[in-house]
Scaffold this active site. Sequence first.
Site, mmCIF file in Angstrom:
data_model
loop_
_atom_site.group_PDB
_atom_site.id
_atom_site.type_symbol
_atom_site.label_atom_id
_atom_site.label_comp_id
_atom_site.label_asym_id
_atom_site.label_seq_id
_atom_site.Cartn_x
_atom_site.Cartn_y
_atom_site.Cartn_z
ATOM 1 N N HIS A 70 -33.950 39.023 -84.596
ATOM 2 C CA HIS A 70 -32.683 39.038 -83.879
ATOM 3 C C HIS A 70 -31.527 38.755 -84.832
ATOM 4 O O HIS A 70 -31.662 37.949 -85.752
ATOM 5 C CB HIS A 70 -32.675 37.974 -82.778
ATOM 6 C CG HIS A 70 -33.483 38.343 -81.576
ATOM 7 N ND1 HIS A 70 -33.069 39.297 -80.674
ATOM 8 C CD2 HIS A 70 -34.677 37.886 -81.117
ATOM 9 C CE1 HIS A 70 -33.969 39.408 -79.708
ATOM 10 N NE2 HIS A 70 -34.953 38.569 -79.960
ATOM 11 N N GLU A 83 -31.562 46.245 -78.885
ATOM 12 C CA GLU A 83 -30.861 45.641 -77.763
ATOM 13 C C GLU A 83 -29.407 45.407 -78.156
ATOM 14 O O GLU A 83 -29.105 45.101 -79.313
ATOM 15 C CB GLU A 83 -31.515 44.313 -77.377
ATOM 16 C CG GLU A 83 -32.919 44.461 -76.822
ATOM 17 C CD GLU A 83 -33.585 43.123 -76.591
ATOM 18 O OE1 GLU A 83 -33.809 42.781 -75.414
ATOM 19 O OE2 GLU A 83 -33.867 42.424 -77.566
#
Length: 336
Positions: free
Chosen positions: A41, A110
Amino acid sequence: MTIPLRFGYKASAEQFGPTELLKYAVLAEQAGFDSVFVSDHFQPWNHEGGHAPAAMPWLGALGARTERILMGTSVLTPSFRYHPAVVAQAFGTLGAMFPGRVILGVGSGEALNEVALGIPWPEVKERFARLKEAITIIETLWSEDRVTYEGQFFRTENATIYDKPETPVPIYIGASGPAATRLAGRMASGFITTSGKARELYTDTLLPALAEGIEKGHRSPDDVDTLMEMKVSFDHDRERALQDTRYWAPLALTPEEKMAVEDPIEMQRLADALPIERTAARWIVSTDPDEHVDRIESYLDLGFRHLVFHGPGADQERFIRLYGEEILPRLRARHG
């Protein structure tokens, strides 16, 4: 050749800083886990108390501190923050340093990870097309020299990866829908998905799509590892096992609720509003080891061969010890 049954540990990069996370991953090898997978991430699910160490340098540190575990990403997006050639270079280096131990797990991305860098967030169709193109570039760079590629989204000109493993690093594709799952069956070494969703999603959608992709790619089911990231909260204290899931409340949000969320502060606000019953719904919450193993086996019965266990609690040493002493031995006694 039959794919072996493996049990892995999910290193929660969103929850722990890189040094602490490394300690837990080393303990996982010592406790008998077969693999360690880490997410990549740029921003975590939670703004307060969250972490987001970069996966690629962290995997290098893990390889240097361990001897036998498989290690990889679950998952990394090779088509926005990174140019696919940079991913090919990084994982080529890791594969050369730790031969036979590195896996590149990829996904279509994402908004939380990409929009903060000023990257416009496209629709699913474009994200999927970018992923396919990125995989093509990565695999070509590992197998050929002086690669010139002109695609819809990426270009290379006489690009060469000079330090790469003798055999390419396996690429696994993470998917929660049929299109990416078919792609995994057609061209990847493995398929990654997550537990805790309706059983029909696996039986009626994902596994049939995987089989369809394997058939279209003229391959055998034994060519594709099936990795399930297992959401598990096991403790002798049921209330503790239940409350441990609270940090990971964002996982209980539906795709519609979270897919377009770009800010970890907003993600945390949405997650904090959920009741504990919904937070825990994605997890196998157990206090009895035999009952816990019985529930895990429902995923083995579906055909998954590589289970990577994600414990949600802050005390990861406790989770690793309990799993190493009470859960992994039972699984191996039943399945060899």
